[in-house]
Scaffold this motif. Structure first.
Motif, short mmCIF file in Angstrom:
data_model
loop_
_atom_site.label_atom_id
_atom_site.label_comp_id
_atom_site.label_asym_id
_atom_site.label_seq_id
_atom_site.Cartn_x
_atom_site.Cartn_y
_atom_site.Cartn_z
N ALA A 94 8.25 15.51 -9.16
CA ALA A 94 8.64 14.92 -7.88
C ALA A 94 8.57 13.41 -8.03
O ALA A 94 7.48 12.84 -8.23
N LEU A 95 9.72 12.75 -7.97
CA LEU A 95 9.79 11.30 -8.13
C LEU A 95 9.95 10.65 -6.76
O LEU A 95 10.71 11.14 -5.92
N ILE A 96 9.25 9.56 -6.54
CA ILE A 96 9.32 8.86 -5.27
C ILE A 96 10.28 7.68 -5.39
O ILE A 96 10.10 6.81 -6.25
N HIS A 97 11.29 7.66 -4.53
CA HIS A 97 12.23 6.53 -4.45
C HIS A 97 12.03 5.88 -3.08
O HIS A 97 12.26 6.52 -2.05
N ALA A 98 11.59 4.63 -3.09
CA ALA A 98 11.24 3.97 -1.83
C ALA A 98 11.77 2.55 -1.77
O ALA A 98 11.90 1.87 -2.80
N SER A 99 12.07 2.13 -0.56
CA SER A 99 12.50 0.75 -0.30
C SER A 99 11.85 0.29 1.00
O SER A 99 12.12 0.86 2.06
N ARG A 100 11.00 -0.73 0.90
CA ARG A 100 10.36 -1.26 2.10
C ARG A 100 11.41 -1.90 3.02
O ARG A 100 11.34 -1.78 4.25
N GLU A 101 12.39 -2.54 2.41
CA GLU A 101 13.40 -3.24 3.20
C GLU A 101 14.23 -2.27 4.04
O GLU A 101 14.55 -2.54 5.21
N LEU A 102 14.56 -1.12 3.46
CA LEU A 102 15.39 -0.13 4.16
C LEU A 102 14.55 0.92 4.89
O LEU A 102 15.11 1.81 5.53
N HIS A 103 13.22 0.81 4.75
CA HIS A 103 12.33 1.80 5.37
C HIS A 103 12.66 3.22 4.88
O HIS A 103 12.72 4.17 5.65
N VAL A 104 12.87 3.30 3.56
CA VAL A 104 13.21 4.58 2.91
C VAL A 104 12.08 4.98 1.98
O VAL A 104 11.58 4.15 1.21
N ASN A 105 11.68 6.21 2.10
CA ASN A 105 10.68 6.77 1.20
C ASN A 105 11.04 8.23 0.97
O ASN A 105 10.81 9.08 1.81
N ARG A 106 11.64 8.50 -0.18
CA ARG A 106 12.16 9.85 -0.44
C ARG A 106 11.50 10.44 -1.69
O ARG A 106 11.36 9.76 -2.71
#
Length: 359
Positions: A94-106
């Protein structure tokens, strides 16, 4: 009576027939007669050898009908998978792809080629004659291997694993292979199954991708079968669960079939083992207090295993003349006994929190 014993060179003709007719392919039994003969000879040497830790040993078992002498099945144990070459599987990460700028945490699932199973003991090469009726023979053939492991701990690693057949259609096509394997090998699934001889060939690392495969990018049909056993493997799946195996984070690198693992110390053949003395009194007619047991002997180093009904109370093991002959035991010899199924009263005690460790 059906009983399990080590295979021997005298079984070569019967084993060759099984190797050529078994579906799916038995990796432990080469189609080439000379290679098969060498494999059986290795098994004979492995059973005879004094072993302090697992290495290149290979243990081949057969299911024999004592009345006809005909072989009705086979199964094997690889002492250390990938002993000479790494054993490959896909690890489900399970890999975490996140962006604080876009408020994405998948959290994204990805398959990464791994050889972390290399060196662990493996159950392999399971085959039962399709003409046999009922599930008893399948349980005996499969779980006799764990009876041998439990009685010969130094020969095997503390954890054992088994790779089950992944989902295929009636034509033998694997949705996962069509989505992944074919893209890299350019050949049919059945062809590579034969070529691979298991999952320990160098060409796997040479051809398959070394980078992660993102599961959401795979076709839906391939995603659905990840870690799922084929319909033909459902009984084997249930038998493994009965023994104490659990699904792991790995799947087969070719058809995405499930990898099941078990700690030997927590397996049914260790936790629920009873040592009983053989009685030559013929067993009484089955009653509700009797239970079916796996019964194994290792007299003079000759492993044998049968199924038989024994009284619920521990102590003696009244066996029929046929069972004693199949096991090669006599009155007062000791045998290893393990209940074939978890009894309802045991389950109730576990639910009430009054029993020992659960299976």
């Amino acid at each position: 009576m059906l009983f399990v014993r080590p295979g021997r060179l005298a079984d070569l003709d019967a084993l060759e027939h099984m190797a050529r007719t078994a579906q799916p392919v038995l990796h432990s039994l080469p189609h080439d007669r000379r290679a098969l003969e060498a494999r059986v000879a290795l098994s004979e040497d492995s059973f005879r050898a004094e072993v302090d830790f697992p290495g290149e040993e290979f243990y081949l078992f057969v299911l024999e009908d004592s009345e006809t002498g005909k072989l009705r099945g086979t199964a094997s144990i690889v002492a250390a998978a990938g002993y000479s070459e790494p054993f490959y599987a896909f690890r489900n990460d399970a890999l975490i792809h996140a962006s604080r700028e876009l408020h994405v945490n998948r959290k994204i699932h990805a398959l990464t080629m791994s050889h972390e199973l290399t060196g662990r003991s493996r159950l392999a090469g399971y085959y039962i004659d399709p003409a046999l009726r009922g599930d008893a023979a399948a349980h005996l053939m499969s779980r006799a291997r764990m009876m041998y492991i439990a009685a010969n701990r130094r020969r095997f690693t503390p954890e054992v694993f088994s790779l089950l057949l992944g989902v295929t259609d009636e034509a033998g096509m694997s949705p996962f292979w069509e989505a992944v394997g074919r893209k890299f090998f350019g050949r049919d699934f059945a062809d590579i199954e034969v070529e691979s001889g298991g999952r320990s060939r160098t060409f796997i690392a040479e051809v398959m991708p070394s980078y992660p495969l993102y599961v959401p990018l795979l076709p839906e049909a391939a995603q659905r079968v990840l870690g799922e056993p084929d319909e033909k493997a459902l009984l084997a799946y249930e038998i493994h669960l009965e023994e104490g195996f659990e699904t792991d984070r790995y799947v087969d690198i070719f058809d995405a079939g499930p990898v099941l693992t078990a700690q030997i110390d927590r397996s049914a053949c260790v936790v629920r083992n009873e040592t009983r003395a053989v009685s030559d009194a013929e067993p009484q007619e089955h009653n509700d207090r009797d239970a079916t047991y796996l019964i194994a002997s290792n007299r003079a180093g000759e492993f044998r295993c049968v199924l038989g009904d024994l009284p619920a109370q521990r102590g003696s093991a009244p066996l029929s003349a046929a069972a004693r002959a199949a096991l090669g035991v006599r009155h007062s010899d000791t045998v290893r006994c393990v209940p074939l199924h978890l009894q309802a009263d045991t389950v109730n005690r576990a639910d009430n929190g009054t029993s020992g460790d659960a299976q």
